[in-house]
Motif scaffolding. Structure first.
Motif, short mmCIF file in Angstrom:
data_model
loop_
_atom_site.label_atom_id
_atom_site.label_comp_id
_atom_site.label_asym_id
_atom_site.label_seq_id
_atom_site.Cartn_x
_atom_site.Cartn_y
_atom_site.Cartn_z
N GLY A 34 -10.31 -1.70 -0.30
CA GLY A 34 -9.26 -2.67 -0.58
C GLY A 34 -8.72 -2.53 -1.99
O GLY A 34 -7.52 -2.65 -2.23
N LYS A 35 -9.60 -2.26 -2.95
CA LYS A 35 -9.17 -2.07 -4.34
C LYS A 35 -8.28 -0.85 -4.46
O LYS A 35 -7.23 -0.89 -5.11
N SER A 36 -8.69 0.24 -3.83
CA SER A 36 -7.91 1.48 -3.89
C SER A 36 -6.54 1.27 -3.27
O SER A 36 -5.52 1.68 -3.82
N TRP A 37 -6.50 0.63 -2.12
CA TRP A 37 -5.24 0.36 -1.43
C TRP A 37 -4.35 -0.53 -2.30
O TRP A 37 -3.15 -0.27 -2.45
N LEU A 38 -4.93 -1.58 -2.88
CA LEU A 38 -4.18 -2.52 -3.70
C LEU A 38 -3.60 -1.82 -4.93
O LEU A 38 -2.44 -2.02 -5.29
N GLU A 39 -4.38 -0.96 -5.58
CA GLU A 39 -3.88 -0.21 -6.73
C GLU A 39 -2.69 0.66 -6.34
O GLU A 39 -1.71 0.74 -7.07
N GLY A 40 -2.77 1.30 -5.18
CA GLY A 40 -1.66 2.12 -4.71
C GLY A 40 -0.40 1.29 -4.47
O GLY A 40 0.71 1.71 -4.82
N GLU A 41 -0.57 0.13 -3.86
CA GLU A 41 0.57 -0.75 -3.60
C GLU A 41 1.21 -1.21 -4.91
O GLU A 41 2.43 -1.26 -5.03
N ILE A 42 0.40 -1.54 -5.89
CA ILE A 42 0.92 -1.98 -7.19
C ILE A 42 1.67 -0.83 -7.87
O ILE A 42 2.74 -1.04 -8.44
N GLN A 43 1.15 0.37 -7.79
CA GLN A 43 1.80 1.54 -8.40
C GLN A 43 3.18 1.81 -7.78
O GLN A 43 4.08 2.31 -8.45
N ARG A 44 3.35 1.48 -6.51
CA ARG A 44 4.62 1.74 -5.81
C ARG A 44 5.68 0.67 -6.06
O ARG A 44 6.83 0.84 -5.67
N LEU A 45 5.32 -0.43 -6.69
CA LEU A 45 6.29 -1.50 -6.90
C LEU A 45 7.43 -1.05 -7.80
O LEU A 45 7.22 -0.36 -8.79
N GLU A 46 8.62 -1.48 -7.44
CA GLU A 46 9.81 -1.16 -8.24
C GLU A 46 10.73 -2.38 -8.23
O GLU A 46 11.19 -2.82 -7.18
N ALA A 47 10.97 -2.94 -9.40
CA ALA A 47 11.85 -4.11 -9.51
C ALA A 47 13.27 -3.72 -9.16
O ALA A 47 13.78 -2.71 -9.62
N LYS A 48 13.92 -4.58 -8.33
CA LYS A 48 15.26 -4.24 -7.87
C LYS A 48 16.30 -5.32 -8.07
O LYS A 48 17.46 -5.07 -7.86
N GLY A 49 15.94 -6.52 -8.37
CA GLY A 49 17.02 -7.49 -8.44
C GLY A 49 16.62 -8.88 -8.81
O GLY A 49 16.15 -9.13 -9.91
N LYS A 50 16.79 -9.78 -7.89
CA LYS A 50 16.59 -11.21 -8.14
C LYS A 50 15.13 -11.51 -8.49
O LYS A 50 14.22 -10.75 -8.20
N THR A 51 14.95 -12.71 -9.08
CA THR A 51 13.63 -13.13 -9.52
C THR A 51 13.34 -14.53 -8.97
O THR A 51 13.51 -15.53 -9.67
N PRO A 52 12.91 -14.60 -7.71
CA PRO A 52 12.62 -15.90 -7.09
C PRO A 52 11.19 -16.37 -7.38
O PRO A 52 10.32 -16.39 -6.51
N ILE A 53 10.95 -16.75 -8.63
CA ILE A 53 9.59 -17.13 -9.04
C ILE A 53 9.11 -18.38 -8.31
O ILE A 53 7.97 -18.43 -7.85
N ALA A 54 9.96 -19.40 -8.18
CA ALA A 54 9.53 -20.64 -7.52
C ALA A 54 9.10 -20.36 -6.08
O ALA A 54 8.05 -20.84 -5.64
N LEU A 55 9.87 -19.58 -5.35
CA LEU A 55 9.50 -19.24 -3.97
C LEU A 55 8.21 -18.43 -3.94
O LEU A 55 7.36 -18.64 -3.08
N SER A 56 8.04 -17.54 -4.88
CA SER A 56 6.82 -16.75 -4.96
C SER A 56 5.60 -17.64 -5.21
O SER A 56 4.55 -17.47 -4.58
N LEU A 57 5.73 -18.60 -6.09
CA LEU A 57 4.64 -19.53 -6.35
C LEU A 57 4.35 -20.38 -5.11
O LEU A 57 3.18 -20.67 -4.81
N ARG A 58 5.39 -20.77 -4.39
CA ARG A 58 5.19 -21.54 -3.16
C ARG A 58 4.39 -20.72 -2.15
O ARG A 58 3.47 -21.21 -1.51
N ARG A 59 4.74 -19.44 -2.01
CA ARG A 59 4.00 -18.55 -1.11
C ARG A 59 2.56 -18.39 -1.58
O ARG A 59 1.63 -18.31 -0.78
N ALA A 60 2.35 -18.33 -2.88
CA ALA A 60 0.99 -18.24 -3.42
C ALA A 60 0.20 -19.49 -3.01
O ALA A 60 -0.97 -19.40 -2.64
#
Length: 173
Positions: A34-60
């Motif tokens: 799981g750690k290895s998979w998670l590290e790979g997913e984080i490495q692939r992240l690329e910011a593209k646009g909007k920043t919906p922090i409130a919705l992200s916190l709600r999902r959290a």
């Protein structure tokens, strides 16, 4: 550590829309794979646009609601809310509703001025702490520093083989 329940929620990595928030990893116990998979997913992240922090916190919050235990919530962002949400109010709600040991911990990555102030406000409203990182290297140092301050306890396995929900963490970025 192995056994720590972790979720990863990301926003703004697939589209330029305010609803671009997805649970990449639901709240579950980590192991080596799981750690290895998670590290790979984080490495692939690329910011593209909007920043919906409130919705992200709600999902959290939806992920945190899956287990009734002490929690840590970490937000990493390179900007302020751009989708007309109120992330400070959402952070305050999460801090009140859940047993967040260290509140909402916020890392601002290469932010200045109003962006930094907005992220500091989220941390304050969520009874957490704000960390500033002006570069990728500084982000690594700041997260290591925060890790020393934030105790995380792995999920303990009981003699019946069931997991005892002692700690959980949700990352949102």
């Amino acid at each position: 550590p192995d056994g720590l329940r972790v979720a990863l929620i990301v926003y703004g990595d697939t589209t330029d829309a305010c609803n671009d928030v997805r649970v990449v990893r639901g709240l579950s116990a980590l192991d080596v794979n799981g750690k290895s998979w998670l590290e790979g997913e984080i490495q692939r992240l690329e910011a593209k646009g909007k920043t919906p922090i409130a919705l992200s916190l709600r999902r959290a919050g939806q992920e945190l609601a899956k287990f009734d235990s002490v929690s840590n919530l970490v937000l990493i962002s390179d900007g302020k809310e751009t989708c007309n949400g109120n992330p400070a109010a959402e952070a305050a709600r999460l801090a009140t509703r859940f047993n967040l040991r260290y509140g909402v911990t916020v890392f601002g990555f290469e932010v200045t001025g109003a962006e930094r102030s907005a992220l500091e406000e989220i941390a304050a409203a969520g009874n957490g702490k704000y960390y500033h990182a002006g570069s990728a290297q500084e982000l690594v140092r700041q997260t290591a520093s925060a890790q020393e301050e934030i105790e995380v306890e792995p999920v303990q396995v009981t003699t019946r083989g069931r997991r005892s929900p002692r700690s959980r963490s949700v990352l949102s970025s």
